[in-house]
Design a protein around this motif. Sequence first.
Motif, PDB file in Angstrom:
ATOM      1  N   PHE A  39       0.850  -1.185   0.000  1.00  0.00           N
ATOM      2  CA  PHE A  39       0.000   0.000   0.000  1.00  0.00           C
ATOM      3  C   PHE A  39       0.886   1.235   0.000  1.00  0.00           C
ATOM      4  O   PHE A  39       1.975   1.240   0.583  1.00  0.00           O
ATOM      5  CB  PHE A  39      -0.985   0.027   1.182  1.00  0.00           C
ATOM      6  CG  PHE A  39      -0.365   0.226   2.542  1.00  0.00           C
ATOM      7  CD1 PHE A  39      -0.075   1.496   3.028  1.00  0.00           C
ATOM      8  CD2 PHE A  39      -0.095  -0.867   3.350  1.00  0.00           C
ATOM      9  CE1 PHE A  39       0.484   1.669   4.290  1.00  0.00           C
ATOM     10  CE2 PHE A  39       0.454  -0.716   4.613  1.00  0.00           C
ATOM     11  CZ  PHE A  39       0.749   0.566   5.086  1.00  0.00           C
ATOM     12  N   VAL A  40       0.427   2.255  -0.705  1.00  0.00           N
ATOM     13  CA  VAL A  40       1.082   3.555  -0.734  1.00  0.00           C
ATOM     14  C   VAL A  40       0.010   4.592  -0.455  1.00  0.00           C
ATOM     15  O   VAL A  40      -0.980   4.662  -1.179  1.00  0.00           O
ATOM     16  CB  VAL A  40       1.735   3.847  -2.104  1.00  0.00           C
ATOM     17  CG1 VAL A  40       2.378   5.234  -2.104  1.00  0.00           C
ATOM     18  CG2 VAL A  40       2.747   2.775  -2.464  1.00  0.00           C
ATOM     19  N   HIS A  41       0.200   5.366   0.608  1.00  0.00           N
ATOM     20  CA  HIS A  41      -0.714   6.460   0.937  1.00  0.00           C
ATOM     21  C   HIS A  41       0.038   7.773   0.749  1.00  0.00           C
ATOM     22  O   HIS A  41       1.137   7.932   1.287  1.00  0.00           O
ATOM     23  CB  HIS A  41      -1.199   6.367   2.381  1.00  0.00           C
ATOM     24  CG  HIS A  41      -2.019   5.162   2.659  1.00  0.00           C
ATOM     25  ND1 HIS A  41      -2.292   4.719   3.927  1.00  0.00           N
ATOM     26  CD2 HIS A  41      -2.650   4.288   1.833  1.00  0.00           C
ATOM     27  CE1 HIS A  41      -3.035   3.641   3.882  1.00  0.00           C
ATOM     28  NE2 HIS A  41      -3.258   3.357   2.608  1.00  0.00           N
ATOM     29  N   ALA A  92       3.412   7.101   2.766  1.00  0.00           N
ATOM     30  CA  ALA A  92       3.386   6.030   3.765  1.00  0.00           C
ATOM     31  C   ALA A  92       3.305   4.728   2.987  1.00  0.00           C
ATOM     32  O   ALA A  92       2.375   4.522   2.200  1.00  0.00           O
ATOM     33  CB  ALA A  92       2.187   6.185   4.692  1.00  0.00           C
ATOM     34  N   ILE A  93       4.296   3.856   3.185  1.00  0.00           N
ATOM     35  CA  ILE A  93       4.416   2.631   2.402  1.00  0.00           C
ATOM     36  C   ILE A  93       4.458   1.446   3.352  1.00  0.00           C
ATOM     37  O   ILE A  93       5.150   1.484   4.377  1.00  0.00           O
ATOM     38  CB  ILE A  93       5.705   2.652   1.561  1.00  0.00           C
ATOM     39  CG1 ILE A  93       5.709   3.876   0.634  1.00  0.00           C
ATOM     40  CG2 ILE A  93       5.866   1.360   0.771  1.00  0.00           C
ATOM     41  CD1 ILE A  93       7.049   4.164   0.001  1.00  0.00           C
ATOM     42  N   ALA A 117       5.857   2.536  13.726  1.00  0.00           N
ATOM     43  CA  ALA A 117       5.611   1.171  14.203  1.00  0.00           C
ATOM     44  C   ALA A 117       4.146   0.936  14.540  1.00  0.00           C
ATOM     45  O   ALA A 117       3.626  -0.158  14.331  1.00  0.00           O
ATOM     46  CB  ALA A 117       6.492   0.869  15.410  1.00  0.00           C
ATOM     47  N   ASP A 118       3.446   1.948  15.068  1.00  0.00           N
ATOM     48  CA  ASP A 118       2.038   1.770  15.433  1.00  0.00           C
ATOM     49  C   ASP A 118       1.177   1.471  14.207  1.00  0.00           C
ATOM     50  O   ASP A 118       0.277   0.645  14.261  1.00  0.00           O
ATOM     51  CB  ASP A 118       1.507   3.012  16.157  1.00  0.00           C
ATOM     52  CG  ASP A 118       2.140   3.202  17.523  1.00  0.00           C
ATOM     53  OD1 ASP A 118       2.597   2.197  18.119  1.00  0.00           O
ATOM     54  OD2 ASP A 118       2.194   4.354  17.993  1.00  0.00           O
ATOM     55  N   ALA A 119       1.458   2.153  13.113  1.00  0.00           N
ATOM     56  CA  ALA A 119       0.673   1.966  11.894  1.00  0.00           C
ATOM     57  C   ALA A 119       1.295   0.933  10.964  1.00  0.00           C
ATOM     58  O   ALA A 119       0.746   0.649   9.907  1.00  0.00           O
ATOM     59  CB  ALA A 119       0.513   3.295  11.162  1.00  0.00           C
ATOM     60  N   ARG A 120       2.464   0.391  11.366  1.00  0.00           N
ATOM     61  CA  ARG A 120       3.164  -0.609  10.559  1.00  0.00           C
ATOM     62  C   ARG A 120       3.367  -0.136   9.126  1.00  0.00           C
ATOM     63  O   ARG A 120       2.918  -0.746   8.156  1.00  0.00           O
ATOM     64  CB  ARG A 120       2.430  -1.946  10.586  1.00  0.00           C
ATOM     65  CG  ARG A 120       2.448  -2.580  11.963  1.00  0.00           C
ATOM     66  CD  ARG A 120       1.922  -3.974  11.932  1.00  0.00           C
ATOM     67  NE  ARG A 120       2.087  -4.594  13.242  1.00  0.00           N
ATOM     68  CZ  ARG A 120       1.897  -5.861  13.471  1.00  0.00           C
ATOM     69  NH1 ARG A 120       1.546  -6.670  12.508  1.00  0.00           N
ATOM     70  NH2 ARG A 120       2.060  -6.349  14.676  1.00  0.00           N
ATOM     71  N   ARG A 121       4.104   0.971   9.031  1.00  0.00           N
ATOM     72  CA  ARG A 121       4.407   1.542   7.725  1.00  0.00           C
ATOM     73  C   ARG A 121       5.704   2.332   7.820  1.00  0.00           C
ATOM     74  O   ARG A 121       6.181   2.652   8.910  1.00  0.00           O
ATOM     75  CB  ARG A 121       3.272   2.450   7.255  1.00  0.00           C
ATOM     76  CG  ARG A 121       3.060   3.645   8.178  1.00  0.00           C
ATOM     77  CD  ARG A 121       1.840   4.430   7.828  1.00  0.00           C
ATOM     78  NE  ARG A 121       1.753   5.625   8.680  1.00  0.00           N
ATOM     79  CZ  ARG A 121       0.823   6.533   8.571  1.00  0.00           C
ATOM     80  NH1 ARG A 121      -0.134   6.400   7.669  1.00  0.00           N
ATOM     81  NH2 ARG A 121       0.824   7.593   9.347  1.00  0.00           N
ATOM     82  N   VAL A 122       6.276   2.640   6.665  1.00  0.00           N
ATOM     83  CA  VAL A 122       7.438   3.507   6.559  1.00  0.00           C
ATOM     84  C   VAL A 122       6.954   4.810   5.934  1.00  0.00           C
ATOM     85  O   VAL A 122       6.254   4.791   4.922  1.00  0.00           O
ATOM     86  CB  VAL A 122       8.536   2.868   5.681  1.00  0.00           C
ATOM     87  CG1 VAL A 122       9.690   3.828   5.448  1.00  0.00           C
ATOM     88  CG2 VAL A 122       9.034   1.567   6.306  1.00  0.00           C
ATOM     89  N   VAL A 123       7.284   5.930   6.554  1.00  0.00           N
ATOM     90  CA  VAL A 123       6.874   7.241   6.040  1.00  0.00           C
ATOM     91  C   VAL A 123       8.103   7.943   5.477  1.00  0.00           C
ATOM     92  O   VAL A 123       9.111   8.101   6.180  1.00  0.00           O
ATOM     93  CB  VAL A 123       6.218   8.087   7.145  1.00  0.00           C
ATOM     94  CG1 VAL A 123       5.818   9.458   6.602  1.00  0.00           C
ATOM     95  CG2 VAL A 123       4.994   7.361   7.726  1.00  0.00           C
TER      96      VAL A 123
END
Length: 132
Positions: A39-41, A92-93, A117-123
């Motif tokens: 996912f990419v936001h 956010a990936i 870490a809370d959203a389990r993504r890399v920004v």
Amino acid sequence: DGGPRLTAVTWTPASAGVEVALGMTWRVEAPIRRDWTVFVHVLAPGADAPVAQADGMPFGPIFPMRLWPTGAVLDSVHPLGGAALPPGAALAIGLYDAATGERARPSGTVAGGRVDADARRVVVPLAAMTAP
């Protein structure tokens, strides 16, 4: 059960007839047991919700992640559509299991990015990415 490590992100800006596209480089450090979806936001400064997003398997169903060999380094392309990214945007990936919705824990980050870490993504701020 984690996925591959995201080691680099590049982007191609939108231009006449060409949509924004992200290039991602993945490194497989251990066997992958799930067919994760990327996912990419697109996050605009001050926005609570993504202003755009894209989801998909990096190589579609023809080469799912569980078939990626340990030690491989793979490059994938992820189109974001034709709109220009807003100034100051960040991406956010992450990875999720399409069958359960569960997100993978990020195992690292790319230059200029941070692990949420809370959203389990890399920004990653757009300014930290390289455009070819």
